[in-house]
Design an enzyme around this catalytic site. Structure first.
Site, short mmCIF file in Angstrom:
data_model
loop_
_atom_site.label_atom_id
_atom_site.label_comp_id
_atom_site.label_asym_id
_atom_site.label_seq_id
_atom_site.Cartn_x
_atom_site.Cartn_y
_atom_site.Cartn_z
N ASP A 5 0.79 -1.20 -0.17
CA ASP A 5 -0.16 0.04 0.17
C ASP A 5 0.70 1.45 -0.11
O ASP A 5 2.03 1.28 0.51
CB ASP A 5 -0.95 0.09 1.19
CG ASP A 5 -1.93 -1.27 1.23
OD1 ASP A 5 -2.27 -1.51 0.01
OD2 ASP A 5 -2.43 -1.41 2.26
N LYS A 6 0.43 2.36 -0.22
CA LYS A 6 1.00 3.67 -0.39
C LYS A 6 1.55 3.90 0.78
O LYS A 6 2.55 4.44 0.94
CB LYS A 6 0.06 4.75 -0.97
CG LYS A 6 0.48 6.21 -0.84
CD LYS A 6 -0.65 7.06 -1.19
CE LYS A 6 -0.19 8.56 -1.06
NZ LYS A 6 -0.55 9.00 0.39
#
Length: 302
Positions: free
Chosen positions: A137-138
């Site tokens: 994830d970011k």
């Protein structure tokens, strides 16, 4: 790529364009409306308009047209290369960096940086995601493996599917976990109450996370999580499922945790068989400063 979705009671009378915007990742409402107009979307086999209100039990099917190739620009963005040879790159991704370009993130991604650093990346995932074998994830930091050719890509994907890749994460979670070890074996799918989230749902895809406690704090626990499968948001969803959501998680946890920018999750170690030599490769990186600063803060509160 064709997909289907059966309308739930909670979806009753929703506009189909709004419902599909919640269901289909990386698709805007205007894109969905365009697909409906072009009859890429059917309800019980029939074309409908964007304002059609769905009914419980109906089956929505859609065939997403192939995306137009994006003009991915190589960008001179500093990235930490942990390992590189003619087949594989292992990167320590910083928190806050998106892995590959999308409608909302056309630049500044790991792929943009990799294209500047490496002139040869595998093409299996298409123009938008060259070399990308798996994602984090970011706002998750840590190790990611990237394939530099198609043979390496196929090997690494097969290892992920066979569950032979070893991935360990460190996470800070809310609450005091009472036992030292545990396994969460709970299927994950789209959350029926919020299509922008994942959840443990009946009929979801198999998802298994092993965890062990590294340290207890006053109201938090530092854990190591080992992935057996790799579902979207798996650790975040599983820890929420056992009532120990990740600190700072804006989607699955309490809204505010001392101003953290995203979940306290770090992909600390990664191991796999080298796609050319078969040699076992294993890498480890320490968490970033904001992660260790939080641990120091929690230790000083004791």
């Amino acid at each position: 790529m064709s997909e289907q979705y059966q309308v739930l009671e909670s979806d009753q009378s929703k506009r189909i364009d709004k419902l599909l915007t919640d269901i289909v990742e990386d698709a805007s409402r205007s894109q969905i409306q365009s697909w409906l107009k072009d009859k890429f979307v059917l309800v019980d086999g029939e074309a409908v308009k964007s304002n059609y209100k769905v009914q419980e039990g109906e089956v929505i099917s859609w065939s997403i047209p192939e995306p137009e190739p994006l003009e991915i620009v190589a960008e001179d963005i500093p990235i930490e290369i942990v390992y590189e040879d003619e087949d594989v790159v292992v990167v320590n991704k910083p928190s806050g960096m998106v892995v590959h370009p999308s409608a909302g993130h056309p630049s500044g991604t790991l792929v943009n940086a990799l294209l500047f650093h490496c002139k040869d990346l595998s093409g299996i995932n298409g123009v938008e995601r060259p070399g990308i074998v798996h994602r984090i994830d970011k706002d998750t930091s840590g190790l990611l493996m990237v394939a530099k050719n198609d043979k390496a890509h196929r090997s690494l994907v097969e290892q992920l599917q066979n569950k032979s890749v070893e991935r360990k994460y460190e996470a800070i979670v809310h609450g005091m976990i009472s036992h030292e070890y545990g396994t969460i074996d709970a299927p994950i799918g789209r959350d029926p109450k919020d299509r922008q989230k994942m959840a443990v749902v009946e009929g979801g895809r198999e998802a298994v996370t092993h965890f062990r406690v590294l340290k207890h704090f006053q109201d938090f626990t530092l854990v190591e999580c080992k992935l057996e499968t790799g579902r979207t948001h798996q650790i975040r969803v599983h820890m929420r499922y056992i009532n120990h959501p990740l600190a700072g998680d804006p989607k699955y946890g309490p809204r505010k945790t001392w101003g953290l920018d995203g979940q306290a999750l770090h992909a600390k170690s990664l191991g796999f068989d080298h796609p050319r030599t078969g040699e076992w490769k294993e890498f480890e990186v320490e968490p970033p400063k904001e992660f260790t600063d939080m641990i120091t803060f929690l230790e000083n509160r004791e």
